[in-house]
Motif scaffolding. Structure first.
Motif, PDB file in Angstrom:
ATOM      1  N   ILE A 120       0.900  -1.070   0.076  1.00 12.58           N
ATOM      2  CA  ILE A 120      -0.053   0.086   0.005  1.00 12.58           C
ATOM      3  C   ILE A 120       0.760   1.305   0.017  1.00 12.58           C
ATOM      4  CG2 ILE A 120      -0.217  -0.079   2.513  1.00 12.58           C
ATOM      5  CD1 ILE A 120      -2.780   0.796  -0.233  1.00 12.58           C
ATOM      6  N   VAL A 121       1.909   1.075   0.625  1.00 18.96           N
ATOM      7  CA  VAL A 121       2.833   2.456   0.683  1.00 18.96           C
ATOM      8  C   VAL A 121       3.409   2.701  -0.784  1.00 18.96           C
ATOM      9  CG1 VAL A 121       4.711   3.624   2.257  1.00 18.96           C
ATOM     10  CG2 VAL A 121       3.180   1.555   3.133  1.00 18.96           C
ATOM     11  N   GLY A 122       3.411   1.639  -1.508  1.00 17.56           N
ATOM     12  CA  GLY A 122       3.973   2.095  -2.790  1.00 17.56           C
ATOM     13  C   GLY A 122       2.999   2.511  -4.042  1.00 17.56           C
ATOM     14  N   ILE A 123       1.755   2.511  -3.574  1.00 14.45           N
ATOM     15  CA  ILE A 123       0.856   2.862  -4.715  1.00 14.45           C
ATOM     16  C   ILE A 123       0.937   4.151  -5.271  1.00 14.45           C
ATOM     17  CG2 ILE A 123      -0.888   4.007  -2.835  1.00 14.45           C
ATOM     18  CD1 ILE A 123      -3.169   2.706  -3.897  1.00 14.45           C
ATOM     19  N   SER A 124       0.563   3.931  -6.423  1.00 13.31           N
ATOM     20  CA  SER A 124       0.871   5.196  -7.583  1.00 13.31           C
ATOM     21  C   SER A 124      -0.809   5.871  -7.317  1.00 13.31           C
ATOM     22  CB  SER A 124       0.980   4.662  -9.020  1.00 13.31           C
ATOM     23  OG  SER A 124      -0.262   3.975  -9.580  1.00 13.31           O
ATOM     24  N   ARG A 125      -0.450   7.268  -8.140  1.00 17.02           N
ATOM     25  CA  ARG A 125      -1.724   8.031  -8.110  1.00 17.02           C
ATOM     26  C   ARG A 125      -2.672   7.391  -8.970  1.00 17.02           C
ATOM     27  NH1 ARG A 125      -2.797  12.222  -5.899  1.00 17.02           N
ATOM     28  NH2 ARG A 125      -4.489  13.408  -6.810  1.00 17.02           N
ATOM     29  N   GLU A 126      -2.377   6.700 -10.176  1.00 16.77           N
ATOM     30  CA  GLU A 126      -3.098   6.158 -10.905  1.00 16.77           C
ATOM     31  C   GLU A 126      -3.993   4.966 -10.295  1.00 16.77           C
ATOM     32  OE1 GLU A 126      -2.148   3.299 -14.635  1.00 16.77           O
ATOM     33  OE2 GLU A 126      -1.551   5.406 -15.166  1.00 16.77           O
ATOM     34  N   ASN A 127      -3.119   4.076  -9.439  1.00 18.24           N
ATOM     35  CA  ASN A 127      -3.924   2.968  -8.913  1.00 18.24           C
ATOM     36  C   ASN A 127      -4.592   3.610  -7.748  1.00 18.24           C
ATOM     37  OD1 ASN A 127      -0.729   1.029  -8.491  1.00 18.24           O
ATOM     38  ND2 ASN A 127      -2.582   0.748  -9.905  1.00 18.24           N
ATOM     39  N   LEU A 128      -4.203   4.589  -7.109  1.00 17.89           N
ATOM     40  CA  LEU A 128      -5.263   5.292  -6.100  1.00 17.89           C
ATOM     41  C   LEU A 128      -6.791   5.398  -6.571  1.00 17.89           C
ATOM     42  CD1 LEU A 128      -5.450   6.531  -3.317  1.00 17.89           C
ATOM     43  CD2 LEU A 128      -4.854   8.641  -4.303  1.00 17.89           C
ATOM     44  N   ILE A 129      -6.545   6.074  -7.855  1.00 17.80           N
ATOM     45  CA  ILE A 129      -7.758   6.645  -8.286  1.00 17.80           C
ATOM     46  C   ILE A 129      -8.548   5.336  -8.747  1.00 17.80           C
ATOM     47  CG2 ILE A 129      -8.948   7.654 -10.718  1.00 17.80           C
ATOM     48  CD1 ILE A 129      -6.520   9.659 -10.460  1.00 17.80           C
ATOM     49  N   GLU A 130      -7.972   4.368  -9.370  1.00 19.46           N
ATOM     50  CA  GLU A 130      -8.618   3.035  -9.610  1.00 19.46           C
ATOM     51  C   GLU A 130      -9.444   2.579  -8.331  1.00 19.46           C
ATOM     52  OE1 GLU A 130      -5.669   1.297 -12.934  1.00 19.46           O
ATOM     53  OE2 GLU A 130      -5.799   0.316 -11.277  1.00 19.46           O
TER      54      GLU A 130
END
Lengths: 264, 222
Positions: A120-130
């Motif tokens: 979770i700490v390495g999550i990208s902005r794109e992943n976050l939106i998904e």
């Protein structure tokens, strides 16, 4: 801690995921289908590994596998006596497949570790939106079908007698579980996603006696678990998943103890 | 009023019933009596629109008749988390969106009071006695103010005194609220004590009798 973009993103994603898993977990526990979240965890691992192998997002690989198989497992397990053996058979098949997919892909073992134990700490902005979008889809669906899903989950015989479309509601439930496993795995990993999907819901049974309170306690425990996990993970550099698991397991045992004292 | 007109139900390997004709008036207390597997529950399901008849039809005097149904079996174990009130509320068709409004709360309270469960409303259903559980199932079935209450072998799991108490409650709903009752059972003594008329499911024929006094144990003789 919040001066770092990655921590802010991790908190936002975890908050949405914890609320979603807390809500779906109440239905999972009420339907006595905790085994389903275990099985889907392993299937999710195979799906993510498949995504890596064919070059699509691991999240979508997971969604694909868990959606198809949740319906399959749900129908295979409709008879209680078959549920244990069908669960073991399907789990074995998918863990084996996941290992194969990872071996065939050129990714390193750290990638497998991320899928299995969360990143979770390495999550990208794109992943976050998904993730947030998927969590909102799940929560809105639950709000739309809330009364019917609750009735069918807490009293399936009564719901059927009242003329509710119980088969349709089961499909909605299984789809929501599959999506929750897929997004929950992003925080705690596919191996331990059932921690968020079953323990807060199971613990809530010790502290609440109405549908509303069960959801409130389950969401509260789920949120507290991921927040505590992220904070302690940040300061100790130990895995976030470890703290979340410990928190949820301890809460469960406290509930169990309270229940034992009360009944004795 | 409910009118059953030439109602038949058959499966490829078995005919359950053929050309059933009878009329149920508002406020009636009907007992459907017969051995297991004779088609009593199927008839009730057809009445509720959950199954289709092979031929014939049912005529109602109201465009949309509301049914309350208490099924035979329930899977409530001791660790069942919901209180009696929350269990009854599961079937409450809310006029508000998600939360209960005043009308909903009144209907819920009314169902709990009529079944004598108001003081026990906070008790976890899993910890309630067999009789209290059965009352909760009854309260859940009447929470939406149905026109017809159907009890499908609902007393089968209860001991003698609990059976009587539950049926006294059903009788008061019938007499005081004018609720039409359909009581499916194979307990002819209980039927005889509480019902006004009966529908006998025999392997050979289905017979409607207006006079419950004519019912005796011979109905179960082969």
């Amino acid at each position: 801690m919040f001066q770092y973009e990655f921590m802010r993103q991790a908190f936002i994603a975890s908050t949405f995921i914890a609320i979603t898993c807390g809500v779906i977990g109440v239905f999972v526990v009420a339907r006595n289908m905790s085994f389903l979240s275990h099985t889907l965890s392993e299937i999710g691992f195979a799906g993510a590994a498949f995504g890596v192998l064919v070059g699509i997002s691991p999240l979508f690989g997971m969604i694909l596998f868990t959606l198809v198989s949740s319906i399959l497992v749900g129908s295979l397990s409709s008879k209680k006596e078959r549920s244990e053996s069908s669960t073991s058979a399907i789990s074995s098949l998918f863990i084996g497949a996941g290992i194969l997919f990872l071996a065939l892909s050129s990714k390193t073992s750290s990638y497998a570790t991320n899928i299995l134990f969360g990143s979770i700490v390495g999550i990208s902005r794109e992943n976050l939106i998904e993730l947030v979008a998927l969590a909102i889809v799940i929560l809105v669906t639950v709000i739309i079908f809330f009364r019917k899903l609750s009735f069918d989950s807490f009293d399936s015989i009564g719901a059927k007698a009242a003329g509710l479309p119980t088969v349709f509601l089961s499909v909605i439930f299984l789809t929501m579980v599959a999506l929750s496993v897929s997004i929950g795995a992003q925080v705690v990993g596919s191996l331990l996603v059932f921690v968020l999907l079953t323990l807060p819901g199971a613990t809530a049974k010790f502290f609440a006696n109405s549908v509303g309170k069960l959801f409130a306690v389950s969401i509260g425990l789920s949120l507290a678990g991921v927040w505590v996990g992220l904070i302690l993970g940040y300061y100790t550099n130990w895995p976030v998943t470890f703290f979340i698991s410990i928190f949820e397991v301890l809460s469960y045992f406290i509930g169990l103890l309270k229940n034992k004292i009360k009944t004795n | 009023m409910i009118e059953f007109i030439n109602l038949s139900k058959a499966f490829p390997d078995k005919t359950l019933f053929k050309n059933v004709n009878f009329t149920l008036e508002d406020g009636d207390f009907l007992s459907i009596i017969g051995k297991n597997g004779t088609g009593k529950t199927t008839l009730v399901k057809i009445l509720m629109g959950l199954e289709k008849p092979t031929s014939g039809h049912i005529k109602f005097n109201k465009s949309k008749l509301k049914f309350g149904y208490v099924p035979q079996f329930r899977n409530i174990e001791t660790d069942y988390p919901l209180s009696i009130q929350s269990f009854v509320e599961l079937n409450l068709k809310k006029t508000g969106f998600i939360f209960k409004n005043k009308k909903d709360r009144l209907r819920l309270r009314d169902a709990l009071q009529k079944t004598g469960l108001w003081d026990l409303r906070g008790l976890r259903l899993g910890l309630a006695s067999g009789g209290e559980k059965q009352k909760a199932y009854l309260a859940q079935a009447i929470v939406n103010n149905p026109d017809v209450l159907i009890l499908d072998e609902s007393t089968a799991s209860l001991d003698g005194s609990a059976k009587e108490k539950l049926m006294e409650l059903v009788k008061s709903l019938n007499e005081e609220q004018g609720l039409t009752i359909i009581f499916v059972t194979h307990d002819y003594l209980l039927a005889k004590k509480f019902a006004h008329k009966y529908l006998l499911f025999d392997q050979k024929q289905i017979e409607m009798k207006e006079d419950i006094a004519s019912l005796d144990e011979r109905v179960f003789e082969d």
